[in-house]
Design a protein around this motif. Structure first.
Motif, short mmCIF file in Angstrom:
data_model
loop_
_atom_site.label_atom_id
_atom_site.label_comp_id
_atom_site.label_asym_id
_atom_site.label_seq_id
_atom_site.Cartn_x
_atom_site.Cartn_y
_atom_site.Cartn_z
N GLY A 87 0.89 -1.13 -0.08
CA GLY A 87 0.03 0.05 0.17
C GLY A 87 0.95 1.44 -0.23
N GLY A 116 -3.76 -0.70 -5.74
CA GLY A 116 -3.71 -1.83 -4.49
C GLY A 116 -4.29 -3.38 -5.57
N THR A 130 -8.97 -5.17 -4.56
CA THR A 130 -8.53 -3.68 -3.29
C THR A 130 -8.25 -2.28 -3.96
OG1 THR A 130 -8.94 -5.97 -1.69
CG2 THR A 130 -8.39 -3.22 -1.36
N ARG A 131 -8.59 -1.90 -3.92
CA ARG A 131 -7.90 -0.71 -4.39
C ARG A 131 -7.67 0.25 -3.29
NH1 ARG A 131 -9.47 3.03 -8.07
NH2 ARG A 131 -8.21 4.17 -7.20
N TRP A 132 -6.58 0.37 -2.75
CA TRP A 132 -6.14 1.51 -1.97
C TRP A 132 -6.53 2.62 -1.54
CZ3 TRP A 132 -4.03 -2.38 0.25
CH2 TRP A 132 -3.06 -3.34 -0.70
N TRP A 417 -5.43 1.79 -12.03
CA TRP A 417 -5.78 2.21 -11.07
C TRP A 417 -7.24 3.02 -11.19
CZ3 TRP A 417 -6.53 7.53 -10.08
CH2 TRP A 417 -5.60 8.62 -10.97
#
Length: 488
Positions: A87, A116, A130-132, A417
Protein backbone atom coordinates in the motif's frame (compact mmCIF):
# COMPACT_ATOMS: atom_id res chain seq x y z
CA UNK A 1 32.21 -58.56 11.26
CA UNK A 2 32.30 -54.77 11.64
CA UNK A 3 30.00 -52.80 9.36
CA UNK A 4 30.20 -49.10 8.74
CA UNK A 5 27.21 -47.09 9.96
CA UNK A 6 24.55 -46.11 7.43
CA UNK A 7 24.51 -42.40 6.64
CA UNK A 8 21.94 -40.31 4.86
CA UNK A 9 24.13 -40.44 1.76
CA UNK A 10 23.48 -44.18 1.56
CA UNK A 11 19.73 -43.74 1.26
CA UNK A 12 18.00 -44.37 -2.06
CA UNK A 13 16.67 -41.41 -4.04
CA UNK A 14 13.10 -42.55 -3.40
CA UNK A 15 13.61 -42.73 0.36
CA UNK A 16 15.48 -39.42 0.43
CA UNK A 17 12.65 -37.87 -1.58
CA UNK A 18 10.14 -39.16 0.96
CA UNK A 19 12.13 -37.43 3.72
CA UNK A 20 12.61 -34.05 2.02
CA UNK A 21 8.95 -33.94 0.97
CA UNK A 22 8.04 -33.57 4.66
CA UNK A 23 10.17 -30.45 5.10
CA UNK A 24 8.88 -26.88 5.31
CA UNK A 25 9.34 -24.93 2.05
CA UNK A 26 12.30 -22.90 3.39
CA UNK A 27 14.11 -26.03 4.63
CA UNK A 28 13.22 -27.81 1.37
CA UNK A 29 14.92 -25.04 -0.61
CA UNK A 30 18.05 -25.44 1.57
CA UNK A 31 18.02 -29.23 1.15
CA UNK A 32 17.99 -28.77 -2.63
CA UNK A 33 21.46 -27.18 -2.41
CA UNK A 34 23.17 -29.83 -0.21
CA UNK A 35 24.43 -32.17 -2.95
CA UNK A 36 23.58 -33.58 -6.37
CA UNK A 37 21.74 -36.53 -4.89
CA UNK A 38 19.68 -34.26 -2.65
CA UNK A 39 18.94 -32.03 -5.64
CA UNK A 40 17.75 -35.09 -7.61
CA UNK A 41 15.52 -36.10 -4.72
CA UNK A 42 14.04 -32.60 -4.43
CA UNK A 43 13.47 -32.42 -8.20
CA UNK A 44 11.60 -35.70 -8.00
CA UNK A 45 9.31 -34.29 -5.32
CA UNK A 46 8.74 -30.86 -6.89
CA UNK A 47 8.93 -31.27 -10.64
CA UNK A 48 6.11 -29.11 -12.00
CA UNK A 49 5.89 -25.29 -12.01
CA UNK A 50 3.91 -23.63 -9.27
CA UNK A 51 2.66 -20.15 -8.39
CA UNK A 52 1.57 -19.14 -4.91
CA UNK A 53 0.05 -15.80 -3.94
CA UNK A 54 -1.57 -14.13 -0.90
CA UNK A 55 -2.46 -10.68 0.40
CA UNK A 56 -3.00 -9.17 3.83
CA UNK A 57 -4.55 -5.87 4.86
CA UNK A 58 -3.28 -5.84 8.43
CA UNK A 59 -2.03 -2.36 9.34
CA UNK A 60 0.85 -3.92 11.31
CA UNK A 61 3.46 -4.55 8.59
CA UNK A 62 5.29 -7.29 10.48
CA UNK A 63 2.05 -9.19 11.09
CA UNK A 64 1.02 -8.69 7.44
CA UNK A 65 4.38 -10.01 6.15
CA UNK A 66 4.25 -13.02 8.46
CA UNK A 67 0.72 -13.76 7.24
CA UNK A 68 1.48 -13.69 3.51
CA UNK A 69 4.83 -15.50 3.80
CA UNK A 70 3.36 -18.29 5.92
CA UNK A 71 0.48 -18.64 3.48
CA UNK A 72 2.53 -18.87 0.27
CA UNK A 73 4.96 -21.31 1.91
CA UNK A 74 2.22 -23.46 3.47
CA UNK A 75 2.51 -25.87 0.55
CA UNK A 76 5.83 -27.18 -0.74
CA UNK A 77 7.50 -24.72 -3.11
CA UNK A 78 11.04 -23.63 -3.91
CA UNK A 79 10.86 -19.90 -4.77
CA UNK A 80 12.64 -18.85 -7.95
CA UNK A 81 11.29 -15.28 -7.81
CA UNK A 82 8.99 -13.07 -5.74
CA UNK A 83 6.80 -10.05 -6.51
CA UNK A 84 5.72 -7.81 -3.63
CA UNK A 85 3.16 -4.98 -3.88
CA UNK A 86 2.42 -2.78 -0.88
CA UNK A 87 0.00 0.00 0.00
CA UNK A 88 0.96 3.62 -0.52
CA UNK A 89 1.29 4.13 3.25
CA UNK A 90 3.67 1.20 3.77
CA UNK A 91 7.36 1.67 4.57
CA UNK A 92 8.85 0.00 1.46
CA UNK A 93 12.44 -0.41 2.79
CA UNK A 94 11.07 -2.05 5.94
CA UNK A 95 8.90 -4.35 3.83
CA UNK A 96 12.02 -5.28 1.88
CA UNK A 97 13.92 -6.09 5.07
CA UNK A 98 11.14 -8.28 6.45
CA UNK A 99 10.52 -10.14 3.17
CA UNK A 100 14.18 -10.86 2.41
CA UNK A 101 14.70 -12.07 5.99
CA UNK A 102 12.08 -14.76 5.36
CA UNK A 103 12.67 -15.61 1.69
CA UNK A 104 16.42 -14.91 1.29
CA UNK A 105 18.00 -12.04 -0.61
CA UNK A 106 19.53 -14.50 -3.09
CA UNK A 107 16.37 -14.93 -5.15
CA UNK A 108 15.08 -12.17 -7.45
CA UNK A 109 12.59 -10.11 -5.42
CA UNK A 110 10.79 -7.04 -6.79
CA UNK A 111 9.06 -4.70 -4.35
CA UNK A 112 6.86 -1.82 -5.46
CA UNK A 113 4.06 0.31 -4.18
CA UNK A 114 0.71 0.13 -5.97
CA UNK A 115 -2.80 1.53 -5.99
CA UNK A 116 -4.27 -1.80 -4.96
CA UNK A 117 -3.98 -5.56 -5.26
CA UNK A 118 -5.82 -8.52 -6.76
CA UNK A 119 -5.61 -11.85 -4.91
CA UNK A 120 -6.65 -14.06 -2.03
CA UNK A 121 -6.91 -12.57 1.48
CA UNK A 122 -5.02 -14.65 4.07
CA UNK A 123 -7.60 -13.90 6.75
CA UNK A 124 -10.90 -14.42 4.95
CA UNK A 125 -9.59 -16.80 2.25
CA UNK A 126 -11.77 -14.76 -0.13
CA UNK A 127 -10.58 -13.54 -3.53
CA UNK A 128 -10.60 -9.74 -3.61
CA UNK A 129 -9.84 -6.78 -5.82
CA UNK A 130 -8.88 -4.01 -3.41
CA UNK A 131 -7.99 -0.44 -4.31
CA UNK A 132 -5.87 1.33 -1.68
CA UNK A 133 -7.03 4.66 -0.35
CA UNK A 134 -4.36 7.20 0.44
CA UNK A 135 -3.70 9.18 3.58
CA UNK A 136 -4.92 6.65 6.15
CA UNK A 137 -4.45 3.08 7.36
CA UNK A 138 -6.63 1.83 4.50
CA UNK A 139 -3.52 2.34 2.35
CA UNK A 140 -1.78 -0.36 4.36
CA UNK A 141 -1.41 -3.92 3.17
CA UNK A 142 0.81 -6.25 1.21
CA UNK A 143 0.59 -8.73 -1.66
CA UNK A 144 3.17 -11.49 -2.14
CA UNK A 145 3.47 -13.76 -5.19
CA UNK A 146 6.20 -16.37 -5.51
CA UNK A 147 6.91 -18.79 -8.33
CA UNK A 148 8.75 -22.04 -8.94
CA UNK A 149 9.62 -22.64 -12.62
CA UNK A 150 11.65 -25.79 -13.33
CA UNK A 151 13.42 -25.58 -16.67
CA UNK A 152 13.42 -21.77 -16.54
CA UNK A 153 16.19 -19.46 -15.31
CA UNK A 154 15.06 -16.21 -13.65
CA UNK A 155 17.12 -13.08 -13.09
CA UNK A 156 16.46 -9.51 -11.96
CA UNK A 157 18.10 -6.71 -13.97
CA UNK A 158 17.91 -3.06 -12.99
CA UNK A 159 18.05 0.22 -14.87
CA UNK A 160 19.80 2.39 -12.31
CA UNK A 161 19.99 5.68 -14.19
CA UNK A 162 16.98 8.04 -14.19
CA UNK A 163 15.13 7.59 -17.46
CA UNK A 164 16.02 10.16 -20.09
CA UNK A 165 19.29 11.22 -18.48
CA UNK A 166 21.57 8.78 -20.30
CA UNK A 167 20.30 6.78 -23.30
CA UNK A 168 23.34 4.52 -23.08
CA UNK A 169 22.07 3.22 -19.74
CA UNK A 170 18.92 2.03 -21.51
CA UNK A 171 21.09 0.25 -24.07
CA UNK A 172 23.06 -1.42 -21.27
CA UNK A 173 19.80 -2.47 -19.61
CA UNK A 174 18.77 -4.22 -22.82
CA UNK A 175 22.17 -5.79 -23.50
CA UNK A 176 22.24 -7.14 -19.93
CA UNK A 177 18.90 -8.84 -20.67
CA UNK A 178 20.28 -10.20 -23.95
CA UNK A 179 23.44 -11.54 -22.31
CA UNK A 180 21.59 -13.31 -19.50
CA UNK A 181 19.15 -14.91 -21.91
CA UNK A 182 21.89 -16.01 -24.31
CA UNK A 183 23.95 -17.53 -21.47
CA UNK A 184 21.02 -19.59 -20.15
CA UNK A 185 18.95 -20.41 -23.23
CA UNK A 186 21.29 -19.95 -26.17
CA UNK A 187 18.86 -17.33 -27.55
CA UNK A 188 19.27 -13.58 -27.31
CA UNK A 189 15.64 -12.88 -26.46
CA UNK A 190 14.15 -14.43 -23.30
CA UNK A 191 10.83 -16.24 -23.06
CA UNK A 192 9.25 -13.43 -21.03
CA UNK A 193 9.91 -10.11 -19.31
CA UNK A 194 8.05 -8.49 -16.43
CA UNK A 195 8.90 -4.78 -16.35
CA UNK A 196 8.36 -2.62 -13.27
CA UNK A 197 8.87 1.08 -13.89
CA UNK A 198 9.26 3.85 -11.31
CA UNK A 199 8.59 6.63 -13.79
CA UNK A 200 5.77 7.39 -16.17
CA UNK A 201 8.47 8.52 -18.58
CA UNK A 202 9.29 4.89 -19.35
CA UNK A 203 7.99 5.06 -22.93
CA UNK A 204 11.47 5.23 -24.47
CA UNK A 205 12.59 2.21 -22.41
CA UNK A 206 9.58 0.08 -23.27
CA UNK A 207 9.66 1.06 -26.94
CA UNK A 208 13.33 0.09 -27.13
CA UNK A 209 12.70 -3.23 -25.36
CA UNK A 210 9.84 -3.97 -27.77
CA UNK A 211 12.12 -3.16 -30.70
CA UNK A 212 15.02 -5.22 -29.28
CA UNK A 213 13.22 -8.45 -28.37
CA UNK A 214 11.95 -11.11 -30.74
CA UNK A 215 8.17 -11.22 -31.40
CA UNK A 216 7.99 -14.45 -29.35
CA UNK A 217 9.09 -12.71 -26.13
CA UNK A 218 6.12 -11.94 -23.88
CA UNK A 219 6.43 -8.49 -22.27
CA UNK A 220 4.15 -7.34 -19.45
CA UNK A 221 4.49 -4.97 -16.52
CA UNK A 222 3.26 -1.98 -14.61
CA UNK A 223 4.21 1.51 -13.51
CA UNK A 224 4.59 2.50 -9.87
CA UNK A 225 5.90 5.33 -7.73
CA UNK A 226 8.66 3.55 -5.78
CA UNK A 227 10.80 0.47 -6.34
CA UNK A 228 13.03 -1.74 -4.19
CA UNK A 229 14.75 -5.03 -4.87
CA UNK A 230 16.38 -7.70 -2.75
CA UNK A 231 20.02 -6.87 -3.52
CA UNK A 232 19.72 -3.12 -3.75
CA UNK A 233 17.50 -0.08 -3.35
CA UNK A 234 19.12 2.75 -5.26
CA UNK A 235 17.00 5.88 -5.34
CA UNK A 236 17.98 6.18 -8.99
CA UNK A 237 16.42 2.84 -9.95
CA UNK A 238 14.17 3.71 -12.87
CA UNK A 239 13.06 0.21 -13.86
CA UNK A 240 13.45 -3.44 -12.97
CA UNK A 241 13.08 -6.43 -15.28
CA UNK A 242 12.31 -9.97 -14.16
CA UNK A 243 13.83 -12.02 -16.97
CA UNK A 244 12.57 -15.55 -17.71
CA UNK A 245 14.85 -17.59 -19.98
CA UNK A 246 14.44 -21.25 -20.92
CA UNK A 247 17.20 -23.38 -19.39
CA UNK A 248 19.08 -25.09 -22.22
CA UNK A 249 20.55 -27.49 -19.63
CA UNK A 250 17.29 -28.42 -17.96
CA UNK A 251 17.15 -32.03 -16.65
CA UNK A 252 15.52 -34.74 -18.79
CA UNK A 253 11.81 -35.12 -18.20
CA UNK A 254 11.20 -31.45 -17.37
CA UNK A 255 8.43 -30.07 -19.59
CA UNK A 256 8.00 -26.64 -21.12
CA UNK A 257 6.75 -23.57 -19.27
CA UNK A 258 5.12 -21.05 -21.56
CA UNK A 259 3.98 -17.46 -21.11
CA UNK A 260 0.98 -15.90 -22.84
CA UNK A 261 -0.65 -12.49 -22.65
CA UNK A 262 -3.87 -10.73 -23.62
CA UNK A 263 -5.05 -7.15 -23.10
CA UNK A 264 -8.35 -5.49 -22.32
CA UNK A 265 -8.87 -1.75 -22.86
CA UNK A 266 -11.47 0.70 -21.58
CA UNK A 267 -10.53 3.57 -23.90
CA UNK A 268 -12.99 4.72 -26.54
CA UNK A 269 -11.66 6.84 -29.46
CA UNK A 270 -13.76 9.98 -29.94
CA UNK A 271 -13.64 13.04 -32.17
CA UNK A 272 -11.61 13.68 -35.32
CA UNK A 273 -7.98 12.93 -36.09
CA UNK A 274 -5.85 16.01 -35.37
CA UNK A 275 -2.31 17.06 -36.25
CA UNK A 276 0.08 18.80 -33.87
CA UNK A 277 1.15 22.21 -35.17
CA UNK A 278 3.36 23.39 -32.28
CA UNK A 279 4.67 22.09 -28.97
CA UNK A 280 6.31 23.55 -25.89
CA UNK A 281 7.65 21.29 -23.13
CA UNK A 282 6.67 23.22 -20.00
CA UNK A 283 8.51 20.88 -17.62
CA UNK A 284 10.02 17.40 -17.87
CA UNK A 285 6.49 16.08 -17.21
CA UNK A 286 4.19 18.40 -19.19
CA UNK A 287 3.74 19.54 -22.80
CA UNK A 288 1.65 22.39 -24.20
CA UNK A 289 0.51 21.91 -27.79
CA UNK A 290 -1.63 23.43 -30.48
CA UNK A 291 -3.25 21.38 -33.23
CA UNK A 292 -5.59 21.44 -36.21
CA UNK A 293 -8.04 18.95 -37.61
CA UNK A 294 -6.38 16.79 -40.23
CA UNK A 295 -7.04 18.40 -43.61
CA UNK A 296 -7.75 21.83 -42.07
CA UNK A 297 -5.52 24.90 -41.89
CA UNK A 298 -7.12 26.48 -38.83
CA UNK A 299 -5.92 25.84 -35.31
CA UNK A 300 -8.23 23.71 -33.21
CA UNK A 301 -10.63 25.25 -30.69
CA UNK A 302 -9.99 22.70 -27.92
CA UNK A 303 -12.88 23.70 -25.67
CA UNK A 304 -15.32 23.52 -28.57
CA UNK A 305 -14.00 20.06 -29.47
CA UNK A 306 -14.37 18.77 -25.90
CA UNK A 307 -17.90 20.12 -25.67
CA UNK A 308 -18.77 18.53 -29.02
CA UNK A 309 -17.38 15.16 -27.88
CA UNK A 310 -19.34 15.29 -24.61
CA UNK A 311 -22.50 16.08 -26.56
CA UNK A 312 -21.93 13.09 -28.86
CA UNK A 313 -21.25 10.82 -25.87
CA UNK A 314 -24.45 11.93 -24.16
CA UNK A 315 -22.62 12.28 -20.84
CA UNK A 316 -20.11 14.65 -19.29
CA UNK A 317 -16.44 13.65 -19.20
CA UNK A 318 -14.11 15.93 -17.23
CA UNK A 319 -11.15 17.36 -19.13
CA UNK A 320 -8.60 15.45 -17.04
CA UNK A 321 -10.37 12.16 -17.81
CA UNK A 322 -9.50 12.48 -21.51
CA UNK A 323 -6.34 11.18 -23.14
CA UNK A 324 -4.76 11.92 -26.46
CA UNK A 325 -3.42 8.92 -28.34
CA UNK A 326 -0.46 10.23 -30.35
CA UNK A 327 0.67 8.28 -33.40
CA UNK A 328 4.36 8.95 -33.84
CA UNK A 329 7.20 7.63 -35.97
CA UNK A 330 10.65 7.51 -34.35
CA UNK A 331 13.95 5.78 -35.00
CA UNK A 332 15.08 3.06 -32.62
CA UNK A 333 18.53 1.54 -32.21
CA UNK A 334 20.45 -0.25 -29.46
CA UNK A 335 24.19 0.38 -29.36
CA UNK A 336 25.61 -0.14 -32.83
CA UNK A 337 22.61 -2.10 -34.06
CA UNK A 338 20.94 -1.00 -37.29
CA UNK A 339 18.49 1.89 -36.87
CA UNK A 340 14.81 0.96 -37.29
CA UNK A 341 11.87 3.29 -37.76
CA UNK A 342 8.99 2.42 -35.45
CA UNK A 343 5.43 3.77 -35.59
CA UNK A 344 3.79 3.72 -32.17
CA UNK A 345 0.66 4.85 -30.36
CA UNK A 346 1.44 6.74 -27.14
CA UNK A 347 -1.12 7.97 -24.60
CA UNK A 348 -0.90 11.28 -22.73
CA UNK A 349 -3.44 12.38 -20.14
CA UNK A 350 -5.09 15.74 -20.83
CA UNK A 351 -4.43 18.09 -17.91
CA UNK A 352 -5.90 21.37 -19.16
CA UNK A 353 -7.53 22.79 -22.27
CA UNK A 354 -8.50 26.23 -23.51
CA UNK A 355 -9.64 27.68 -26.79
CA UNK A 356 -6.23 27.48 -28.41
CA UNK A 357 -4.17 24.77 -26.73
CA UNK A 358 -3.93 21.54 -24.75
CA UNK A 359 -1.65 20.76 -21.83
CA UNK A 360 -0.91 17.04 -21.49
CA UNK A 361 1.32 14.96 -19.27
CA UNK A 362 4.61 13.64 -20.60
CA UNK A 363 7.01 14.78 -23.26
CA UNK A 364 8.29 13.51 -26.60
CA UNK A 365 5.51 14.87 -28.83
CA UNK A 366 6.63 16.55 -32.07
CA UNK A 367 5.01 18.85 -34.60
CA UNK A 368 3.28 16.88 -37.37
CA UNK A 369 2.45 13.96 -35.02
CA UNK A 370 -1.24 13.04 -35.25
CA UNK A 371 -3.60 12.22 -32.38
CA UNK A 372 -7.17 11.39 -31.41
CA UNK A 373 -9.02 11.93 -28.16
CA UNK A 374 -9.84 8.89 -26.00
CA UNK A 375 -12.02 8.59 -22.93
CA UNK A 376 -12.65 5.75 -20.44
CA UNK A 377 -15.87 3.94 -21.31
CA UNK A 378 -17.41 1.06 -19.28
CA UNK A 379 -19.21 -0.40 -22.31
CA UNK A 380 -15.95 -0.55 -24.27
CA UNK A 381 -14.24 -2.13 -21.25
CA UNK A 382 -16.91 -4.80 -20.83
CA UNK A 383 -16.72 -5.74 -24.52
CA UNK A 384 -12.91 -5.83 -24.50
CA UNK A 385 -12.88 -7.88 -21.28
CA UNK A 386 -15.25 -10.40 -22.87
CA UNK A 387 -12.77 -10.78 -25.76
CA UNK A 388 -9.94 -11.33 -23.27
CA UNK A 389 -12.03 -13.96 -21.47
CA UNK A 390 -12.66 -15.79 -24.74
CA UNK A 391 -8.92 -15.88 -25.41
CA UNK A 392 -8.12 -17.16 -21.91
CA UNK A 393 -10.83 -19.80 -22.32
CA UNK A 394 -8.73 -21.38 -25.07
CA UNK A 395 -6.24 -22.41 -22.38
CA UNK A 396 -8.78 -24.51 -20.51
CA UNK A 397 -7.25 -27.30 -18.42
CA UNK A 398 -6.86 -30.46 -20.48
CA UNK A 399 -6.48 -28.66 -23.81
CA UNK A 400 -3.93 -30.30 -26.03
CA UNK A 401 -1.01 -28.99 -28.02
CA UNK A 402 0.48 -31.45 -30.47
CA UNK A 403 -0.94 -34.35 -28.50
CA UNK A 404 0.49 -33.14 -25.16
CA UNK A 405 -1.75 -31.84 -22.40
CA UNK A 406 -1.23 -28.20 -21.54
CA UNK A 407 -2.25 -26.96 -18.12
CA UNK A 408 -2.51 -23.43 -16.79
CA UNK A 409 -0.88 -23.17 -13.36
CA UNK A 410 -0.96 -19.44 -12.66
CA UNK A 411 -1.66 -15.90 -13.77
CA UNK A 412 -0.87 -12.29 -12.96
CA UNK A 413 -2.79 -9.09 -13.79
CA UNK A 414 -1.54 -5.53 -14.20
CA UNK A 415 -4.71 -3.46 -13.93
CA UNK A 416 -5.19 0.29 -14.25
CA UNK A 417 -5.86 2.19 -11.04
CA UNK A 418 -8.70 3.88 -12.95
CA UNK A 419 -10.62 0.60 -13.18
CA UNK A 420 -11.92 -1.62 -10.39
CA UNK A 421 -15.19 -1.40 -8.45
CA UNK A 422 -15.52 2.37 -8.90
CA UNK A 423 -15.42 2.04 -12.69
CA UNK A 424 -17.55 -1.08 -13.26
CA UNK A 425 -19.90 -0.73 -10.25
CA UNK A 426 -19.57 -4.46 -9.68
CA UNK A 427 -16.92 -6.30 -7.61
CA UNK A 428 -13.98 -8.32 -8.92
CA UNK A 429 -14.69 -7.63 -12.59
CA UNK A 430 -11.09 -7.16 -13.76
CA UNK A 431 -10.04 -10.63 -12.58
CA UNK A 432 -13.16 -12.37 -13.91
CA UNK A 433 -11.73 -13.46 -17.30
CA UNK A 434 -9.12 -15.56 -15.51
CA UNK A 435 -11.11 -16.67 -12.46
CA UNK A 436 -14.19 -17.66 -14.46
CA UNK A 437 -12.08 -19.95 -16.63
CA UNK A 438 -9.64 -21.18 -13.98
CA UNK A 439 -11.39 -20.80 -10.59
CA UNK A 440 -8.92 -22.97 -8.67
CA UNK A 441 -5.71 -21.64 -10.20
CA UNK A 442 -3.43 -19.13 -8.42
CA UNK A 443 -3.92 -15.55 -9.55
CA UNK A 444 -2.23 -12.39 -8.30
CA UNK A 445 -2.16 -8.82 -9.50
CA UNK A 446 -1.76 -5.12 -8.82
CA UNK A 447 -3.45 -1.84 -9.73
CA UNK A 448 -0.75 0.26 -11.36
CA UNK A 449 -0.19 3.78 -12.67
CA UNK A 450 0.16 2.44 -16.19
CA UNK A 451 0.15 -0.98 -17.81
CA UNK A 452 2.85 -2.51 -20.00
CA UNK A 453 1.91 -5.13 -22.56
CA UNK A 454 2.98 -5.86 -26.11
CA UNK A 455 0.25 -4.92 -28.57
CA UNK A 456 -0.73 -2.59 -31.36
CA UNK A 457 -3.25 0.12 -32.09
CA UNK A 458 -5.90 -2.34 -33.33
CA UNK A 459 -6.90 -2.79 -29.69
CA UNK A 460 -8.20 0.79 -29.75
CA UNK A 461 -9.65 0.97 -33.27
CA UNK A 462 -13.32 0.34 -34.04
CA UNK A 463 -14.05 -2.34 -36.63
CA UNK A 464 -15.47 0.25 -39.00
CA UNK A 465 -12.25 2.25 -38.95
CA UNK A 466 -9.08 1.57 -40.87
CA UNK A 467 -6.70 -0.47 -38.75
CA UNK A 468 -3.12 0.70 -38.51
CA UNK A 469 0.06 -1.12 -37.64
CA UNK A 470 1.27 1.24 -34.90
CA UNK A 471 2.87 -0.49 -31.94
CA UNK A 472 1.37 0.16 -28.50
CA UNK A 473 3.13 -1.21 -25.41
CA UNK A 474 2.29 1.28 -22.64
CA UNK A 475 -1.43 1.49 -21.89
CA UNK A 476 -3.93 3.51 -19.89
CA UNK A 477 -7.24 2.25 -18.42
CA UNK A 478 -6.30 -1.31 -19.39
CA UNK A 479 -5.85 -4.80 -17.97
CA UNK A 480 -2.80 -6.84 -19.01
CA UNK A 481 -3.21 -10.54 -18.27
CA UNK A 482 -0.22 -12.89 -18.00
CA UNK A 483 -1.13 -16.57 -18.32
CA UNK A 484 1.44 -19.25 -17.38
CA UNK A 485 1.03 -22.76 -18.75
CA UNK A 486 3.00 -26.02 -18.62
CA UNK A 487 3.25 -28.85 -21.12
CA UNK A 488 4.84 -32.03 -19.65
Amino acid sequence: MVTSPTTIDDLSIDLLGNIVSRLHSVDFASADCVSRSWNRACCGVLCRPKLSSACSFNSDLQVAVEGVVNNVLSELIRPHFAIVSVGLCVDLPEARRLITARLSSKIPIVLSDSFGVIGRDVNSDEFVETRWRTGNAAGSGIMLTIGFLPGVKVNLISLSQPIGEDPFEIDKFITDIWEFSASKSGRQSPAALMIFSRSQQCMNVVEKIDCAMSPETVIVGGGCCSLQYASGSSRNTAALALVFAEDMNKPPGVGETQFHTVLSSALLPVGPTCQVTSIKEITTLKTKLTARREGSYENLDVLALLNQVNKELGRWVDTEDFFIGVTRRRNCSIGLEKVEWVTSLVFHQVLEGDEGSLIVDGIGIKSSDTFRLYCPDPTTAISSTANASAYIRSFKQGSTTGGDKREVFGGYIFSSWRRGMRFFVQPDFDSSPFRDNFPGVTLGGMFSVLEIGRGDSTLYVKESQEQTSARCCVHECSDVYLIMSYTP
